[in-house]
Design an enzyme around this catalytic site. Structure first.
Site, PDB file in Angstrom:
ATOM      1  N   ASP A  33       0.727  -1.236  -0.013  1.00 38.12           N
ATOM      2  CA  ASP A  33       0.141  -0.103   0.047  1.00 38.12           C
ATOM      3  C   ASP A  33       0.864   1.166   0.059  1.00 38.12           C
ATOM      4  O   ASP A  33       0.272   2.268   0.378  1.00 38.12           O
ATOM      5  CB  ASP A  33      -0.930  -0.139   1.206  1.00 38.12           C
ATOM      6  CG  ASP A  33      -1.938   0.923   0.877  1.00 38.12           C
ATOM      7  OD1 ASP A  33      -2.570   1.309  -0.208  1.00 38.12           O
ATOM      8  OD2 ASP A  33      -2.555   1.633   1.750  1.00 38.12           O
ATOM      9  N   ASP A  34       2.051   1.043  -0.496  1.00 33.48           N
ATOM     10  CA  ASP A  34       2.998   2.308  -0.739  1.00 33.48           C
ATOM     11  C   ASP A  34       2.644   3.140  -2.125  1.00 33.48           C
ATOM     12  O   ASP A  34       3.125   4.086  -2.261  1.00 33.48           O
ATOM     13  CB  ASP A  34       4.375   1.955  -0.621  1.00 33.48           C
ATOM     14  CG  ASP A  34       4.834   2.050   0.932  1.00 33.48           C
ATOM     15  OD1 ASP A  34       4.117   2.224   1.891  1.00 33.48           O
ATOM     16  OD2 ASP A  34       6.014   1.406   1.179  1.00 33.48           O
ATOM     17  N   GLY A 111       4.071  -5.704  -2.471  1.00 33.56           N
ATOM     18  CA  GLY A 111       4.521  -5.499  -1.340  1.00 33.56           C
ATOM     19  C   GLY A 111       4.463  -6.264  -0.124  1.00 33.56           C
ATOM     20  O   GLY A 111       5.064  -6.174   1.037  1.00 33.56           O
ATOM     21  N   GLY A 465       8.704 -45.352  12.830  1.00 35.56           N
ATOM     22  CA  GLY A 465       7.287 -45.521  13.451  1.00 35.56           C
ATOM     23  C   GLY A 465       7.527 -44.683  14.674  1.00 35.56           C
ATOM     24  O   GLY A 465       8.577 -44.112  15.058  1.00 35.56           O
ATOM     25  N   LEU A 466       6.400 -44.180  15.259  1.00 40.88           N
ATOM     26  CA  LEU A 466       6.460 -43.452  16.612  1.00 40.88           C
ATOM     27  C   LEU A 466       7.134 -44.120  17.724  1.00 40.88           C
ATOM     28  O   LEU A 466       7.464 -45.242  17.763  1.00 40.88           O
ATOM     29  CB  LEU A 466       4.809 -43.399  16.882  1.00 40.88           C
ATOM     30  CG  LEU A 466       3.990 -42.465  16.153  1.00 40.88           C
ATOM     31  CD1 LEU A 466       2.534 -42.720  16.338  1.00 40.88           C
ATOM     32  CD2 LEU A 466       4.430 -41.025  15.894  1.00 40.88           C
ATOM     33  N   GLY A 470       7.650 -49.971  18.857  1.00 39.51           N
ATOM     34  CA  GLY A 470       7.932 -51.559  18.981  1.00 39.51           C
ATOM     35  C   GLY A 470       9.126 -51.572  17.800  1.00 39.51           C
ATOM     36  O   GLY A 470       9.666 -52.579  17.738  1.00 39.51           O
ATOM     37  N   SER A 539      12.503 -41.275  13.014  1.00 38.95           N
ATOM     38  CA  SER A 539      12.748 -40.478  11.573  1.00 38.95           C
ATOM     39  C   SER A 539      11.482 -40.093  10.877  1.00 38.95           C
ATOM     40  O   SER A 539      10.854 -40.395  10.159  1.00 38.95           O
ATOM     41  CB  SER A 539      13.573 -41.407  10.707  1.00 38.95           C
ATOM     42  OG  SER A 539      12.653 -42.591  10.445  1.00 38.95           O
TER      43      SER A 539
END
Length: 630
Positions: A33-34, A111, A465-466, A470, A539
């Protein structure tokens, strides 16, 4: 023929006078908005470059979308409906116009911070930056950021247009204060010329002619200054460079190499060298849009044929042997980060340069640039719109020039290999010769010979895996059974690695990426020793698992997804980590406040449910035995 309308009855512009001076390519930039679009719209209007039908449409659109209630010249450039509704510029709008003195190509760039990437695009092809500042607001962060990017992208000429002077009662002191602030800020940038001009784009003050409202200003109005400024384009006298864009072979008798000459010139009979390979030949033929020609220079799109059948590929660069480009696979570069996803050193990205593509990794982020002070700030990552300096490692050598010497062969973009999003614009500073002096040492004993000694092929088994899924339990069972079968194995486990090799790393995204990068390199070395390597790591990111897969290559990577639901992992919580993470005691914990990206196409997907870890391990062992048999 429709009549062109303007504010004054000045003579119609002609191209004959404009052809005596080089065209000027400039961009408008600055904070949102310049008044960038308004200024260019005013220039077009005052120079009789708006047709009747466009003017009528402008009047209608001004009533519908205008921001001032009067004729809104910004709408001449804000062509997208989204832009008109929001009153901002989103895309880069290019306009071509001529006065009797000069022809112009103008890039009207956004901008808003969200569209900084578009500003960088416009700057890459410009000779001059027209940087607007709202006289009421003074210098803003985005003003400074655009000035830095313009400097980085090689623009040596800048006009500081202090706009909306009518809204500060044409105050001379306000203008001088903004000019002084900017010159102080830009003192350490590389602009050759800086011209500050007070303007009111809405009313046309100091746009095409000097304004009586600012009699205190003794300098030129904007358009006369742009018509007269000299911007050197000495590319035709620079060393010859032509990145190869296309290999043309319509039949067995013709083999041509198409591209645009970036710098210098070439003639039939000249000797050329292909980089990075170093092969040489002579130019047999030059074909341009009008047919065969004797020579070609900067900006000419041509096809070259050579006297010899040498290897040339898309992305190679044709040079002359006595003026070669640099060749390296380790570089220092500036980056303008354009993605909401942060830069992660160690992650493999795709670099596109000279019409070719090569895998690239940021090995070190040297610093981030503070846009207010230009100081260097230590950083581990870059966020959207950040500017930084980094070291890059490429998967192969490329030909290039430093950006300050050649904007075509020294610029590149980085692309996310998974989403194909353009995430950064880059400017090469120099080759890292220390890294380039390191050569791969030939090892006498080959991997195949080690495999023969082991009695099986090497392999990387990557369990992902989480936490609590396991992975380690199954990996231990698999190694035990493979060992009993006489398979030479070793295990890299997440906790064990972090207690030793990677004890300097935390759990932020950049640290997780570096953790997997190091593990991947170790796993690769172990496969070269002939081992079956079992890697058990959360990972969480697909990009890093893909990086390890590509690192070991040759079908030696088996991704094993231990697919255990988050709810089950939380219920197990063997180390009490989920409880602590959910209590806020542990930050960046996968599954709680950090995402896990499950594999899309793993070689093995292990779903526990009613299956015991022993039975799941048997599935893995059966798959491995088939893969490693000689």
């Amino acid at each position: 023929m429709e009549k062109r309308l303007g504010a004054t009855p000045a003579a119609q512009p002609t191209l004959l006078d404009a052809e005596t001076r080089l065209p000027l390519r400039f961009l408008t930039c600055g904070s949102v908005d310049d008044g960038k679009s308004t200024l260019i719209g005013r220039l077009l209007y005052e120079n009789h470059l708006v047709f009747d039908d466009h003017l009528a449409a402008l009047e209608r659109d001004s009533k519908k979308h205008g921001t001032t209630g009067a004729m809104d010249f910004a709408l001449l450039l804000d062509g997208l409906e989204a832009e008109r509704e929001q009153g901002i510029t989103i895309d880069v709008g290019y306009r071509y116009f001529s006065t009797r003195r000069r022809s112009f190509v103008v890039a009207d760039t956004p901008g808003h911070e969200q569209y900084t990437r578009n500003m960088a695009t416009g700057a890459s092809n410009a000779d001059l930056a027209l940087l607007l500042v709202d006289a009421r607001k003074g210098l803003l962060d985005q003003t400074r950021r655009h000035a830095i990017i313009a400097d980085m992208l090689g623009l040596r000429h800048l006009v500081l247009a202090v706009n909306k002077m009518d809204l500060v009662a044409f105050d001379e002191e306000k203008f001088k204060r903004i000019e002084d602030d900017f010159r102080t800020f830009a003192a350490n940038l590389g602009f050759g010329t800086i011209r500050a001009i007070p303007v009111s784009a809405r009313h046309g003050d100091n746009v095409s002619a000097s304004s009586a409202s600012m009699a205190w200003y003794r300098g030129p109005a904007l358009l006369p200054y742009l018509e007269e400024i000299e911007v050197d384009d000495d590319r035709v006298n620079q060393p010859f460079r032509m990145p190869v864009q296309l290999i043309s072979r319509p039949d067995m008798e013709f083999r041509g190499f198409g591209g645009t000459v970036a710098n210098g010139s070439i003639r039939v009979g000249d000797e050329v060298m292909v980089l990075p390979s170093g092969g040489t030949s002579r130019v047999k033929q030059i074909l341009g849009p009008g047919g065969e020609c004797e020579a070609a220079g900067a900006d000419d799109a041509v096809t070259l044929t050579l006297s010899d059948e040498i290897d040339v590929a898309r992305g190679d660069v044709l040079v002359q042997p006595h003026q070669r480009a640099q060749v390296a696979d380790h570089l220092a570069a500036h980056l303008v980060w354009m993605s909401e996803e942060k830069l992660l050193p160690g992650r493999s990205y795709l670099m596109k340069i000279n019409h070719g593509a090569v895998a690239a990794t940021v090995t070190a982020l040297k610093h981030r640039i503070d846009i207010n002070t230009l100081s260097k700030i230590a950083a581990k990552t870059l966020s959207l719109n950040d500017i930084g300096v980094c070291n890059l490692s490429l998967s192969r050598k490329i030909a290039f020039d430093a950006y300050r010497e050649n904007r075509d062969t020294g610029s590149f973009i980085l692309i996310d290999r998974y989403t194909n999003e353009t995430i950064a614009a880059g400017m090469i500073d120099f080759a890292l010769w220390r890294a380039g002096n390191i050569r791969h040492q030939h090892i006498a004993v080959t991997g195949a010979e080690r495999s023969q000694l082991m009695g099986h092929k090497p392999l990387v088994l990557w369990f992902t895996g989480l936490s609590g899924a396991g992975k380690s339990t199954i990996a231990n069972l698999v190694e035990t059974r493979l060992h009993a079968l006489g398979v030479h194995t070793t295990t890299l486990d997440g906790d064990n690695v972090r207690l030793a090799l990677n004890r300097d790393l935390g759990f932020t995204e950049p640290d997780r990426v570096e953790n997997i990068r190091r593990v991947g390199e170790v796993a690769k070395l172990m496969t070269e020793a002939g081992l079956v390597v079992l890697c058990s790591f959360i990972s969480p990111f697909r990009a890093e698992r893909r990086m390890v897969r590509e690192l070991v290559a040759g079908g030696m990577f088996i991704e094993v997804f231990v697919d255990t639901p988050l709810e089950t992992c939380i219920a197990r919580d063997p180390k009490g980590l989920y409880r602590r993470a959910m209590a806020g005691e542990i930050r960046n914990f996968t599954g709680v406040d950090q995402a896990y990206e499950p594999p899309e196409h793993p070689e093995l997907r292990l779903v526990a449910r009613d299956t015991s870890p022993q039975d799941l391990a048997d599935q893995v062992v059966a798959h491995v035995i088939k893969q490693i048999a000689l």
